[in-house]
Write a protein that holds these residues in place. Structure first.
Motif, PDB file in Angstrom:
ATOM      1  N   ASN B  27       0.832  -1.209   0.000  1.00 48.58           N
ATOM      2  CA  ASN B  27       0.000   0.000   0.000  1.00 48.58           C
ATOM      3  C   ASN B  27       0.851   1.238   0.000  1.00 48.58           C
ATOM      4  O   ASN B  27       0.649   2.163  -0.762  1.00 48.58           O
ATOM      5  CB  ASN B  27      -0.876   0.023   1.258  1.00 48.58           C
ATOM      6  N   ILE B  28       1.850   1.224   0.899  1.00 45.30           N
ATOM      7  CA  ILE B  28       2.624   2.448   1.108  1.00 45.30           C
ATOM      8  C   ILE B  28       3.558   2.697  -0.072  1.00 45.30           C
ATOM      9  O   ILE B  28       3.597   3.785  -0.634  1.00 45.30           O
ATOM     10  CB  ILE B  28       3.419   2.345   2.422  1.00 45.30           C
ATOM     11  N   VAL B  31       1.453   1.516  -3.994  1.00 48.33           N
ATOM     12  CA  VAL B  31       0.251   2.188  -4.491  1.00 48.33           C
ATOM     13  C   VAL B  31       0.321   3.688  -4.287  1.00 48.33           C
ATOM     14  O   VAL B  31       0.301   4.457  -5.238  1.00 48.33           O
ATOM     15  CB  VAL B  31      -1.018   1.620  -3.818  1.00 48.33           C
ATOM     16  N   ILE B  32       0.475   4.111  -3.022  1.00 44.74           N
ATOM     17  CA  ILE B  32       0.416   5.561  -2.812  1.00 44.74           C
ATOM     18  C   ILE B  32       1.783   6.197  -2.973  1.00 44.74           C
ATOM     19  O   ILE B  32       1.896   7.398  -3.098  1.00 44.74           O
ATOM     20  CB  ILE B  32      -0.190   5.900  -1.424  1.00 44.74           C
ATOM     21  N   ARG B  34       3.978   5.578  -5.502  1.00 49.26           N
ATOM     22  CA  ARG B  34       4.340   5.863  -6.890  1.00 49.26           C
ATOM     23  C   ARG B  34       3.497   7.012  -7.417  1.00 49.26           C
ATOM     24  O   ARG B  34       2.296   7.069  -7.147  1.00 49.26           O
ATOM     25  CB  ARG B  34       4.103   4.607  -7.738  1.00 49.26           C
ATOM     26  N   PRO B  35       4.098   7.922  -8.178  1.00 47.00           N
ATOM     27  CA  PRO B  35       3.282   9.014  -8.732  1.00 47.00           C
ATOM     28  C   PRO B  35       2.299   8.461  -9.744  1.00 47.00           C
ATOM     29  O   PRO B  35       2.602   7.508 -10.464  1.00 47.00           O
ATOM     30  CB  PRO B  35       4.312   9.926  -9.398  1.00 47.00           C
TER      31      PRO B  35
END
Lengths: 505, 325
Positions: B27-28, B31-32, B34-35
């Motif tokens: 998640n960290i 997902v969030i 990567r731009p």
């Protein structure tokens, strides 16, 4: 604080859960914000482009309408705010684009807007110079540029949107990935938390249950239970340790008390035993004294009569006298001292000799000793004579035809069996049961029938003295068949006399 | 080793914990972290970069594609961004409009084909008036343009005619398909060719038709010429697509290789057909060189104020069909 303490474990578990939930929530939040930011930036950029296009459009229309304005000054005034706005919007155009191709298109757009301002300015200027031909030319040019601006803006928007069209599936994809990650994490966390809770509850309740069970057991008076298991957590360990310590202390105390009580009881029992022995012996003594009013006087008299009989030549009388004297002497000896089986048998023989004279042919006495070695075995004094007396008096005494008394001594391995049997009337079963039931005839001499012909020492007395002498290693059993006779069997250990210390010696 | 249930449960719990941690890690960082728009932002700051625009008569054209390639490659070397514009279908109107748009967009330089057409000339005039230098390539259109870079089309036309005469064994009736959009009188490739054959007996030009820069049109025009003048035995196409169109038209009747075909530019399909002998000879130009030379001259003029020669001829070769690659 130690790692095993309950507080630490609970805190750590909850901390873990909170961290995971926080990360889950935050990741969703941040992703949403990232997505929103992308769209916000993108849309604001697109809006600026659209604004500029619209402003240029309006400008072109405004320039077209200027011709109808009679006052050129007013026309200029009317155009100024539009010009201002286009300037501002050009400044506000995004300084960056998403699509690499858009860079130069953005550039073009800006420059075209500038070109438009130049043409529009020229048109207004021509109007003020009152040069309609030039005005129309520049107006037409401005309109063309406005058209080009619109087309360029369309191209730019298309390019930029093309870029965003790749973003949207990515957003969806990430949403899905985020959801899957969170689902997996939360599911795993749920199971782990459940496992922790289970283990935690077990680690607390199991030792506590053990403890309460142990406490109940102690409350019920059972101190011998095992020590309770010490749990994994330090608090429970302390509790269990304290409990075990307490249980041990109590157990030690109780054992102490029990030992003391045991000791006292044993002392009391010993005293009681001594008293019983004394009373039994005294009874024997008393009976002996009762039966021979003045034994020493009688003994001396008998000796004197025996000598007179010798002088008178009455040989039989003398022998009888001597036998009676021996009988009497034996009875007068120290009753505390044990005698041998041989001596006791001699005494029985003397007694029977005298009784034989008394009853004449009516009684017969048979004695069988199969093993001479047993004659040295120790025996309490006056054990067999009362039993033979019983057989004679109760078994044969009342019968006209008389009977036979048989005394058998034999050895069976390390036991000596002495049996005294008669062929008299026998004993009724009820009475026989009483005789064999040692405790039933608790009173000394209860089994003896009153009568001046006997020493009156009952079977029970003999049995109890045997018990005391052999420390319950001897039996006395009475068997009888009414009408056929009675047998008293004594079962004694065939050991050297020294091994059986008399209780009083 | 004996595994107690307790150990197994512990290992399982540890694995689950690892799974949870992995999910969160994903998640960290996956997902969030990567731009969303990777390498997205392009800063609109052109700085020192110049921007030239090539306005071709047609967007999809193998010849102009080579011009573009040469220009872009040279631009990358000298710090010039080169854009390539062109109508989807050859159209004077649209070409002029694109020239106008480049002018409105205030590009630093324009490279285009000089067509002898008032609309195009007007557009070039306007650009030059706005201070934007214009270089013509391939075909010149004398006027306010800064310079011409390309072949000497008149001479090259003459050489094509001479080459034809060399190959001729008898009388020739010639059909000409020309691709350039300007008037025939201004088409140097036709003019040179015609002039060279003017005094030759037994050789005459039966018809001249325009192909509008599509090979389909070229084929149709060739068919039309053959119907009107069945005695035509030589075709002369002035652009790469013209010769290709002629050969395709002949192929439909099984006549390929029976008539003599002389073309321009051995690029794309033309090169292939020449190689198979269906095109007998070609005028070989250097379009890549045109592009790169135009950029070089324009860049030198803008950055270092070096005014180029007005006419910059590039070498032309006449290649016999089979030898042309």
């Amino acid at each position: 604080m130690r790692l095993t303490s309950l507080q630490m474990r609970v805190t750590a578990t909850f901390l873990g859960i909170i961290v995971v939930l926080t990360v889950v929530a935050l990741s969703i939040l941040i992703h949403a914000r990232n997505t929103a930011a992308i769209y916000e930036n993108g849309i604001s950029a697109l809006v600026k482009i659209a604004d500029l296009t619209q402003a240029v459009d309006e400008g072109a229309r405004a320039v077209g309408k200027l011709a109808s304005e009679s006052d050129p000054e007013k026309a200029t005034e009317a155009f100024r705010p539009i010009e201002e706005r286009i300037y501002q919007l050009r400044e506000l155009l995004p300084t960056s684009t998403q699509h690499p191709d858009s860079v130069w298109i953005m550039h073009d757009l800006n420059n075209m807007a500038n070109s438009f301002l130049v043409e529009a300015g020229a048109a207004v200027h021509a109007l003020r110079r009152d040069d309609p031909e030039s005005y129309f030319k520049h107006d037409r040019e401005a309109a063309t540029i406005a058209q080009a601006v619109r087309e360029t803006a369309d191209r730019l928007l298309a390019k930029e949107l093309e870029r965003y069209s790749t973003v949207y599936p990515e957003v969806i994809r990430r949403n899905r990935e985020l959801q899957a990650n969170n689902m997996i994490s939360l599911a795993a966390l749920t199971i782990v938390a459940f496992g922790f809770a289970w283990g935690f509850a077990k680690s607390v309740t199991e030792p506590l249950q053990d403890l309460s069970r142990a406490a109940q057991r102690i409350a019920d008076g059972d101190l011998s239970g095992p020590a309770v298991a010490l749990g994994a957590s330090s608090e429970i360990q302390t509790l269990g340790y304290a409990f075990n310590h307490m249980q041990n202390s109590i157990r030690l105390h109780v054992t102490d008390l029990q030992e003391k009580a045991d000791l006292e009881r044993r002392l009391q029992a010993e005293e009681l035993e001594n008293l019983q022995i004394n009373s039994l012996l005294r009874e024997v003594e008393l009976r002996a004294l009762q039966s021979q009013v003045n034994p020493h006087f009688l003994f001396n008299t008998l000796n004197m009569v025996a000598k007179t009989a010798l002088i008178e030549g009455a040989e039989q009388t003398r022998e009888l006298m001597e036998t009676v004297a021996d009988l009497l002497r034996y009875s007068l000896r120290d009753l505390d001292r044990p005698v041998t089986l041989g001596a006791e048998l001699d005494q029985v023989e003397r007694y029977m000799t005298i009784q034989g004279r008394r009853f004449g042919e009516r009684t017969r006495f048979v004695m069988n000793v199969t093993d001479e070695a047993v004659l040295t075995s120790p025996l309490p004094c006056l054990t067999l004579q009362p039993l033979v007396e019983n057989a004679l008096i109760h078994g044969i005494g009342n019968r006209e035809e008389g009977g036979t008394v048989t005394l058998d001594v034999r050895r069976v391995s390390d036991r000596i069996i002495v049996s005294i049997s008669d062929d008299g009337e026998g004993i009724q079963p009820e009475r026989l049961a009483l005789l064999n039931e040692g405790a039933a005839a608790s009173a000394p001499g209860a089994g003896s029938a009153p009568g001046g012909h006997t020493t009156g020492i009952g079977i029970q007395n003999v049995r109890r003295r045997l018990d005391l002498f052999y420390r319950s290693d001897a039996d006395l059993i009475v068997t009888s068949t009414p009408g056929l006779g009675t047998t008293i069997t004594i079962n004694l250990p065939a050991k050297g006399g020294d091994e059986h210390a008399h209780p009083r010696s | 080793m004996k595994l107690s249930i307790r150990t197994i449960v512990r290992i399982l719990l540890a694995l689950l914990l690892g799974t949870a941690a992995f999910g969160l890690f994903n998640n960290i960082f996956g997902v969030i972290g990567r731009p969303l728009l990777a390498g997205a932002t392009q800063v609109v700051d052109t700085g020192e970069t110049l921007r030239f625009v090539i306005v071709a008569p047609q967007y999809d054209h193998p010849y102009w594609e080579q011009v573009r390639r040469g220009a872009v490659a040279m631009g990358a070397k000298v710090g010039v961004h080169v854009d390539f514009y062109g109508p989807r279908r050859a159209s004077i109107d649209e070409q002029a409009q694109l020239l106008d748009q480049a002018t409105m967009a205030q590009v630093d330089g324009i490279i285009t084909q000089g067509v002898h057409d008032p609309q195009i000339d007007q557009a070039i005039d306007k650009a030059v008036n706005r201070g934007i230098p214009v270089i013509t390539v391939d075909t010149d259109s004398p006027g306010p343009r800064l310079a011409y870079v390309g072949s000497d089309n008149y001479t090259a036309g003459q050489r094509a005619a001479q080459d034809l005469l060399k190959r001729l064994t008898g009388p020739a009736v010639i059909g000409i398909i020309r691709g350039n959009l300007g008037p025939e009188q201004a088409d140097d490739r036709v003019r040179g060719f015609r002039d060279a054959l003017a005094d030759v007996p037994d050789v005459r030009i039966a018809a001249v038709e325009t192909s509008d820069l599509t090979r389909t049109a070229a084929g149709q025009q060739a068919l039309k010429i053959r119907q009107e003048h069945p005695d035509v035995n030589v075709f002369y196409g002035t652009t790469a697509l013209d010769a290709v169109g002629v050969v395709q038209s002949l192929t439909t009747e099984g006549m390929e290789g029976r008539l003599m075909v002389i073309g321009w530019d051995d690029v794309g399909e033309a090169a292939e057909l020449a190689g198979r002998g269906f095109i007998d000879s070609v005028v070989h130009q250097v379009p890549e060189e045109m592009g790169s030379r135009a950029v070089t001259l324009m860049e030198a003029y803008l950055r270092r104020d070096l005014r180029p020669q007005p006419i910059n001829f590039l070498p032309v070769q006449l290649r016999g069909g089979v030898e042309a690659k």
